[in-house]
Design a protein around this motif. Structure first.
Motif, PDB file in Angstrom:
ATOM      1  N   SER B  76     100.918 -13.203  46.272  1.00  0.00           N
ATOM      2  CA  SER B  76     101.067 -13.022  44.822  1.00  0.00           C
ATOM      3  C   SER B  76     102.061 -14.017  44.212  1.00  0.00           C
ATOM      4  O   SER B  76     102.078 -14.214  43.011  1.00  0.00           O
ATOM      5  CB  SER B  76     101.492 -11.590  44.508  1.00  0.00           C
ATOM      6  N   ASP B  77     102.891 -14.647  45.043  1.00  0.00           N
ATOM      7  CA  ASP B  77     103.847 -15.594  44.504  1.00  0.00           C
ATOM      8  C   ASP B  77     103.276 -16.991  44.287  1.00  0.00           C
ATOM      9  O   ASP B  77     103.916 -17.828  43.665  1.00  0.00           O
ATOM     10  CB  ASP B  77     105.054 -15.709  45.449  1.00  0.00           C
ATOM     11  N   ARG B  86      84.635 -22.900  31.181  1.00  0.00           N
ATOM     12  CA  ARG B  86      84.396 -21.758  30.285  1.00  0.00           C
ATOM     13  C   ARG B  86      85.256 -21.820  29.028  1.00  0.00           C
ATOM     14  O   ARG B  86      86.293 -22.475  29.000  1.00  0.00           O
ATOM     15  CB  ARG B  86      84.676 -20.450  31.028  1.00  0.00           C
ATOM     16  N   ASP B  87      84.832 -21.051  28.065  1.00  0.00           N
ATOM     17  CA  ASP B  87      85.425 -21.024  26.741  1.00  0.00           C
ATOM     18  C   ASP B  87      86.859 -20.478  26.761  1.00  0.00           C
ATOM     19  O   ASP B  87      87.085 -19.356  27.207  1.00  0.00           O
ATOM     20  CB  ASP B  87      84.533 -20.115  25.885  1.00  0.00           C
ATOM     21  N   GLN B  89      88.634 -19.429  24.289  1.00  0.00           N
ATOM     22  CA  GLN B  89      88.826 -18.279  23.403  1.00  0.00           C
ATOM     23  C   GLN B  89      88.535 -16.981  24.142  1.00  0.00           C
ATOM     24  O   GLN B  89      89.179 -15.970  23.927  1.00  0.00           O
ATOM     25  CB  GLN B  89      87.953 -18.402  22.150  1.00  0.00           C
ATOM     26  N   GLU B  92      91.151 -17.707  28.067  1.00  0.00           N
ATOM     27  CA  GLU B  92      92.531 -18.140  28.287  1.00  0.00           C
ATOM     28  C   GLU B  92      93.491 -16.950  28.399  1.00  0.00           C
ATOM     29  O   GLU B  92      94.170 -16.786  29.408  1.00  0.00           O
ATOM     30  CB  GLU B  92      92.983 -19.083  27.163  1.00  0.00           C
ATOM     31  N   ASP B  93      93.502 -16.083  27.376  1.00  0.00           N
ATOM     32  CA  ASP B  93      94.419 -14.938  27.421  1.00  0.00           C
ATOM     33  C   ASP B  93      94.125 -14.048  28.622  1.00  0.00           C
ATOM     34  O   ASP B  93      95.020 -13.523  29.265  1.00  0.00           O
ATOM     35  CB  ASP B  93      94.306 -14.105  26.139  1.00  0.00           C
ATOM     36  N   LEU B  96      95.487 -15.559  31.785  1.00  0.00           N
ATOM     37  CA  LEU B  96      96.948 -15.520  31.796  1.00  0.00           C
ATOM     38  C   LEU B  96      97.421 -14.099  32.084  1.00  0.00           C
ATOM     39  O   LEU B  96      98.365 -13.872  32.833  1.00  0.00           O
ATOM     40  CB  LEU B  96      97.513 -16.028  30.469  1.00  0.00           C
ATOM     41  N   GLN B  97      96.707 -13.128  31.474  1.00  0.00           N
ATOM     42  CA  GLN B  97      97.095 -11.748  31.722  1.00  0.00           C
ATOM     43  C   GLN B  97      96.788 -11.325  33.151  1.00  0.00           C
ATOM     44  O   GLN B  97      97.408 -10.422  33.692  1.00  0.00           O
ATOM     45  CB  GLN B  97      96.410 -10.812  30.729  1.00  0.00           C
ATOM     46  N   ALA B 100      97.480 -15.858  35.910  1.00  0.00           N
ATOM     47  CA  ALA B 100      97.472 -17.317  36.029  1.00  0.00           C
ATOM     48  C   ALA B 100      98.692 -17.898  35.321  1.00  0.00           C
ATOM     49  O   ALA B 100      99.200 -17.317  34.366  1.00  0.00           O
ATOM     50  CB  ALA B 100      96.201 -17.889  35.427  1.00  0.00           C
ATOM     51  N   ALA B 101      99.159 -19.052  35.814  1.00  0.00           N
ATOM     52  CA  ALA B 101     100.329 -19.677  35.203  1.00  0.00           C
ATOM     53  C   ALA B 101      99.926 -20.582  34.052  1.00  0.00           C
ATOM     54  O   ALA B 101     100.696 -20.808  33.128  1.00  0.00           O
ATOM     55  CB  ALA B 101     101.083 -20.487  36.247  1.00  0.00           C
ATOM     56  N   GLN B 105      90.861 -26.277  30.088  1.00  0.00           N
ATOM     57  CA  GLN B 105      89.413 -26.350  30.010  1.00  0.00           C
ATOM     58  C   GLN B 105      88.964 -27.718  30.499  1.00  0.00           C
ATOM     59  O   GLN B 105      89.588 -28.735  30.199  1.00  0.00           O
ATOM     60  CB  GLN B 105      88.918 -26.120  28.575  1.00  0.00           C
ATOM     61  N   GLN B 124     108.524 -22.804  40.439  1.00  0.00           N
ATOM     62  CA  GLN B 124     108.293 -21.982  41.616  1.00  0.00           C
ATOM     63  C   GLN B 124     109.433 -22.184  42.621  1.00  0.00           C
ATOM     64  O   GLN B 124     109.974 -21.227  43.156  1.00  0.00           O
ATOM     65  CB  GLN B 124     106.947 -22.382  42.240  1.00  0.00           C
TER      66      GLN B 124
END
Lengths: 533, 132
Positions: B76-77, B86-87, B89, B92-93, B96-97, B100-101, B105, B124
């Motif tokens: 997980s680190d 992929r789009d 919109q 992305e969110d 990230l949620q 992802a860091a 695109q 890191q």
């Protein structure tokens, strides 16, 4: 076989007329169930509980008159057919009503039961047709949107491969290249980037059409954005030997806008301006305030290009419009850039337009609304034209669990914001637009129309959701606190706007004190109603 | 100092090769996986310092990989940078949620991508040297 009764909502204040209409309805062949109200407000309220097949509407009621009456009904029940029953013949008003979406306009004195029944039946049919047309239009748009989204994804995959391998060659990572080869590769890369931009615009334009562009408005320092845009475009300007300058008042108020989207609009306009300006010409980006419009900032991009002919001016923001007089014979692109820019500006509540003298350059201008805390607060802290009783400022202070922030700090802040929005009552609490996360800290605020006794429920809800939904945020990294807003005593003569302004000022001061910052925090500077100097 | 190891996860073999050449030219070691399943297996074996992850993958798409990585104590680190056609919109969110860091695109600008890779690795390193 029994037909279900047609449910008619009759809004009519004259008891005699109401009885007459009921009588005509009962005389008809189809069974009818009538609900009658003598005030518009009551009629509208009943729409919340049940949805009638048709509304019969008198225009002059105790609480509403003329065209205002049908407009309110259309707003509330756009899908229910409306037939106006008027006391007098008025061709102009009847046409206006039909243009705005009313199905028919009948004069009470002339109504026979057969006539009324027929008018009602056709009104219902027409409305049904309209609805199915609208549904099929939406389906087609949706299909187009999905299709383009799919196509753009599939096009990107080979494009990425071309891009990667050409740039390997270009950067000399696959062996030395001659200067001539380097030039050719640079041409390929430029074309790849153009293709890439077109794919992006195609998708964006479809999204604009289907109302799917999202903007996240916040409090933004416009000057920084202008500078950023100019820095990003400087290389392109230099390459063409075109001057690119910027001019704005340092005291520009903050705007309420999505910074990424505004940057997109600026880059688009500046890119166009450079494209159309001959060598040695210049492009100037300006921002200023205009006395006649006290709620907006005016931003303009002026070039010394060939200008736009008077015939082209009204067409220029249309989709797929391309200027036939493009000077450098360069490829045009899809002709979607200005259309997208217009959509983005409109979404912000602004306007965009062009002024041009053929032979003497063009100026593209757009407006953005000021950031006004009072304007955002007005609908939530007032009720029936009166200020609510007490207000509490809730603060959620987020600190990154690691220094420096690791992984996805911006995502965590975004998620916390969404949680806040879920935890408040949207009709009486306001989650303030975020002020921009720093590298390791973010402060989110809610103005809640409640008192300290009741605010704890909200605080616990927020704490609970933050804990359970944001995994990467340990409990000690999110401090949720509340302070009551101590409003200065109101003068009796104060207008509602002034009272709201006072709350806004108080929120601003409390936030500043809370954050311990001395800098000029946004709202104070731009709220035009701020008292004193 | 040891060279950082980056794992490339993409189902397009040509693109994997191009990314590998680009990263090696910038002094990174690389390993590659072509689907979600082998990505997890390889991550366990190789313990890369960073993962470059496509979303549209056979045998467990990018979201599945993100979830598996997050759920694993050992993995997980490892910071993940999403690189997808992929789009943004719609994704992305969401990525990230999902942990992802960063999100890029395709086609992504190489300089930007390399800068973010470098910054992510630096963060890191700083974070793992902190006493926990």
């Amino acid at each position: 076989m029994t037909d279900q009764a047609t449910h008619v909502l009759l809004i009519e204040d004259n008891p005699g007329d109401a009885d007459l209409v009921r009588l005509r309805l009962v005389e008809g062949k189809t069974p009818v169930h009538v609900d009658c109200f003598n005030r518009l407000a009551e009629g509208l309220a009943s729409l919340g509980q049940s949805s009638p097949s048709l509304i019969l509407l008198d225009l002059n009621l105790p609480d509403s008159h003329g065209s205002e009456t049908f407009r309110k009904v259309l707003d509330q029940a756009p899908d229910v057919p409306i037939v106006i029953l008027s006391g007098q013949e008025d061709e102009a008003l009847a046409l206006k009503a039909v243009h705005q979406g009313v199905q028919d306009y009948l004069v009470k004195g002339d109504i026979t039961s057969k006539h009324l029944e027929r008018a009602m039946r056709y009104a219902v049919e027409r409305q049904g047709l309209l609805r199915s047309l609208e549904i099929s239009r939406k389906q087609q748009l949706e299909f187009k949107n999905r299709f383009l989204s799919h196509v753009s994804h599939e096009l990107r995959t080979p494009l990425t491969c071309i891009h990667q391998y050409v740039s390997l060659l270009y950067d000399g990572l696959s062996g030395p290249v001659t200067p001539e080869q380097h030039d050719h590769l640079s041409t390929i890369l430029k074309s790849v980037n153009q293709l890439h931009a077109m794919i992006r615009d195609l998708l964006e334009a479809t999204r604009a059409e289907t109302g799917k562009i999202r903007i996240e408005q916040r409090c933004v320092a416009l000057g920084d954005l202008l500078q950023q845009a100019v820095v990003m475009m400087q290389a392109a300007a230099q390459q063409k030997n075109v001057g690119l300058e910027i001019a704005f008042d340092r005291r520009l108020p903050l705007v309420y806008a999505d910074p990424d989207r505004v940057l997109e609009v600026l880059l688009n306009l500046i890119d166009n301006a450079i494209k159309f300006t001959p060598s040695e010409g210049s492009v100037v980006v300006k921002a200023c305030l205009v006395e006649a419009d006290p709620e907006s900032v005016y931003i303009s991009v002026t070039d010394t290009g060939p200008g736009i002919s008077a015939e082209a001016v009204p067409l220029i923001f249309e989709r797929l419009y391309q200027n036939p007089e493009q000077i450098d014979g360069n490829r045009n692109g899809l002709g979607l850039g200005l259309y997208i820019a217009q959509q983005l500006v409109t979404l912000h509540g602004g306007r965009i337009w062009v002024t041009s003298q053929p032979g003497d350059g063009s100026t593209f201008s757009f407006t953005l609304p000021f950031y006004s805390l009072a304007k955002l607060l007005l609908p939530v802290i007032t009720e029936q034209q009166r200020l609510r009783n007490s207000f509490v400022l809730v603060r959620v202070a987020l600190t990154s669990p690691t220094q420096p922030a690791r992984g996805n700090w911006r995502g965590v802040c975004q998620q916390a914001l969404q949680i806040l929005r879920r935890c408040v009552y949207i009709d009486k609490d306001l989650v303030l637009p975020p002020m921009g996360a720093s590298a390791t800290e973010e402060n989110l605020f809610v103005v809640a129309s409640t008192d300290m006794e009741h605010v704890n429920i909200m605080l616990n809800r927020i704490r609970g959701q933050l804990e359970s939904s944001v995994e990467s945020l340990p409990a000690e990294a999110a401090q949720v606190t509340a302070v009551p807003l101590k409003l200065p005593p109101a003068a009796e003569s104060d207008s509602l706007e002034q009272q709201v302004q006072r709350v806004a000022d108080c929120v601003t001061e409390t936030i500043l004190r809370d954050l311990g910052c001395k800098q000029d925090f946004p709202p104070k500077v731009n709220d035009k109603n701020a008292d004193g100097e | 100092m040891n060279r950082a190891k980056i794992m490339i996860v993409d189902d397009d073999p040509e693109l994997r090769l191009a990314l590998k050449l680009r990263l090696r030219a910038n002094h990174y070691d690389t390993v590659s996986a072509c689907d979600g399943y082998s990505a997890i297996a390889l991550a366990q074996k190789e313990r890369p310092n960073l993962i470059l992850l496509d979303l549209g993958l056979p045998a467990g798409d990018g979201y599945v990989v993100l979830k598996r990585l997050q759920d694993s104590d050992a993995l997980s680190d490892i910071p993940v940078i999403v690189l997808t056609a992929r789009d943004p919109q719609a994704n992305e969110d969401r990525t990230l949620q999902a942990g992802a860091a960063a999100f890029f695109q395709k086609p992504a600008d190489n300089h930007e991508l390399l800068e973010v890779i470098q910054a992510t690795l630096r963060n890191q390193a700083a974070a793992s040297s902190l006493p926990s």
